[in-house]
Design an enzyme around this catalytic site. Structure first.
Site, PDB file in Angstrom:
ATOM      1  N   LYS A 111       0.834  -1.208   0.000  1.00 39.58           N
ATOM      2  CA  LYS A 111       0.000   0.000   0.000  1.00 39.58           C
ATOM      3  C   LYS A 111       0.868   1.257   0.000  1.00 39.58           C
ATOM      4  CE  LYS A 111      -4.268  -1.477   0.070  1.00 39.58           C
ATOM      5  NZ  LYS A 111      -5.168  -1.242  -1.028  1.00 39.58           N
ATOM      6  N   LYS A 194      -4.760 -14.106 -13.108  1.00 35.41           N
ATOM      7  CA  LYS A 194      -6.101 -14.478 -12.642  1.00 35.41           C
ATOM      8  C   LYS A 194      -7.096 -13.352 -12.872  1.00 35.41           C
ATOM      9  CE  LYS A 194      -6.053 -13.219  -7.805  1.00 35.41           C
ATOM     10  NZ  LYS A 194      -6.186 -13.632  -6.435  1.00 35.41           N
ATOM     11  N   LYS A 197     -10.433  -7.212 -11.070  1.00 31.46           N
ATOM     12  CA  LYS A 197     -11.471  -6.222 -11.317  1.00 31.46           C
ATOM     13  C   LYS A 197     -11.137  -5.295 -12.485  1.00 31.46           C
ATOM     14  CE  LYS A 197     -13.349  -6.533  -6.730  1.00 31.46           C
ATOM     15  NZ  LYS A 197     -13.224  -6.176  -5.341  1.00 31.46           N
TER      16      LYS A 197
END
Ligand code: TRP
Length: 329
Positions: A111, A194, A197
């Site tokens: 992050k 994979k 979004k």
């Protein structure tokens, strides 16, 4: 009966990968365990969603959970922020979580790289809140993906540390529940990796048939086999993997044979795959819309879930306060 807890952040629509990777297993677990499935909306605040979006995001994921078949009469389905007890346990656990170990967490370091302008303390203590979510129901099993393994390890450590600090055997150490060999990873449509979004890679359960057909027709393939029985390239293998979960065995065999004999037309394969995905998602999409339109039903589910979750959570808080040394006057 074992207690199961799992949550999903309300930061976007669920896709086929979420369904076959996680939700399908929640459905299997809900009958044999005491399950708590929740929407982690406090956790979603680390990325500062707009006030106008927050409620809609929560509602959408809740409707999607229910549309997939998570049964609120069997499992406890709730919104994290409806259970304020979790924030008290979070505060208490924060006292025994060390800044050093939190700073070393992989997800936190990631992050810092991804959102350098918003390294808030909520990100640092994300694993503490997640631990509170889990141990507040004294869970034994937590069905999560591989990316959550470190958080689970920290949960165990916080539980153990609490037990040691107060010389009690109060919190069980929960295990990441692994779906064993049957864990299916759904690939994306962009040829590698994979399903996620990002645009063009994922198919959402709430996508309309037109959108799904379009996305599948645009999926990456290759220039076609040139030799009989040639192995599948990665993009082609990916399409077959998706086919494996939505299409009939005879359809899959048909296209595999066509591939092996170099007669395959990817356009035909994609058209079929698109239809088979639509056949699978369309009832779910209709159900999502029905549930979203039924405000009364959603309100009832949320209220009932909050009550059940708070009952379990408040018992833990009472006992934890006692263990820590709070006494009545
Ligand atoms: N961190 C999880 C994720 O990003 C979501 C989550 C929050 C969770 N609290 C949890 C998962 C408790 C399992 C149990 O996917």
């Amino acid at each position: 009966m074992e207690t199961v807890v799992s949550g999903i952040r309300s930061t976007g629509n669920l896709h086929l990968g979420n369904y076959f990777g996680a939700i399908k297993n929640f459905l299997k677990m809900q009958r044999e365990n005491n399950c708590f499935f929740f929407i982690a909306d406090y956790h979603s605040l680390t990325t500062h969603p707009k006030p106008d979006d927050l409620h809609g995001n929560i509602k959408q994921v809740l409707a999607e959970y229910l549309a997939c078949g998570i049964d609120p009469e069997i499992a406890t389905v709730f919104i994290q922020s409806d259970v304020p007890e979790v924030t008290e346990l979070y505060l208490l656990l924060n006292m025994n979580a060390y800044v050093g170990e939190l700073e070393r967490t992989t997800s936190f370091k990631e992050k810092i790289r991804k959102q350098p302008d918003n390294i808030n303390a909520g990100l640092l203590t994300y694993p503490v809140l997640m631990a509170a979510d889990i141990i507040i129901h004294r869970a034994n099993k937590v069905p999560v993906g591989k990316d959550q393994e470190q958080h689970l390890e920290m949960t165990r450590r916080f539980a153990r540390r609490f037990n040691t600090m107060y010389s009690v055997d109060y919190f069980p150490e929960p295990d990441a529940y692994n779906f064993g060999k049957k864990l299916i990873k759904i690939p994306g449509l962009d040829g590698t990796g994979k399903m996620g979004k990002s645009e063009g890679n994922g198919i959402f359960l709430a996508d309309t048939p037109e959108v799904i057909r379009k996305k599948v027709m645009k999926a990456v393939t290759d220039s076609g086999p040139t030799e009989h029985n040639q192995p599948h390239s990665e993009p082609v293998k990916n399409l077959f993997t998706i086919m494996n979960v939505v299409s009939d065995p005879s359809t899959i065999q048909y296209f595999k044979d066509k591939y092996s004999s170099c007669e395959i037309r990817y356009g035909e394969l994609k058209k079929q795959l698109g239809e088979d995905i639509v056949k699978f998602t369309d009832p779910i999409r209709n159900r999502i819309n029905e549930i979203l339109a039924d405000k009364k039903y959603m309100a009832k589910v949320v209220k009932q879930g909050a009550e059940k979750a708070r009952e379990s959570a408040s018992r833990t808080i009472r006992e934890v306060r006692e263990i820590i040394g709070y006494r009545e006057f």
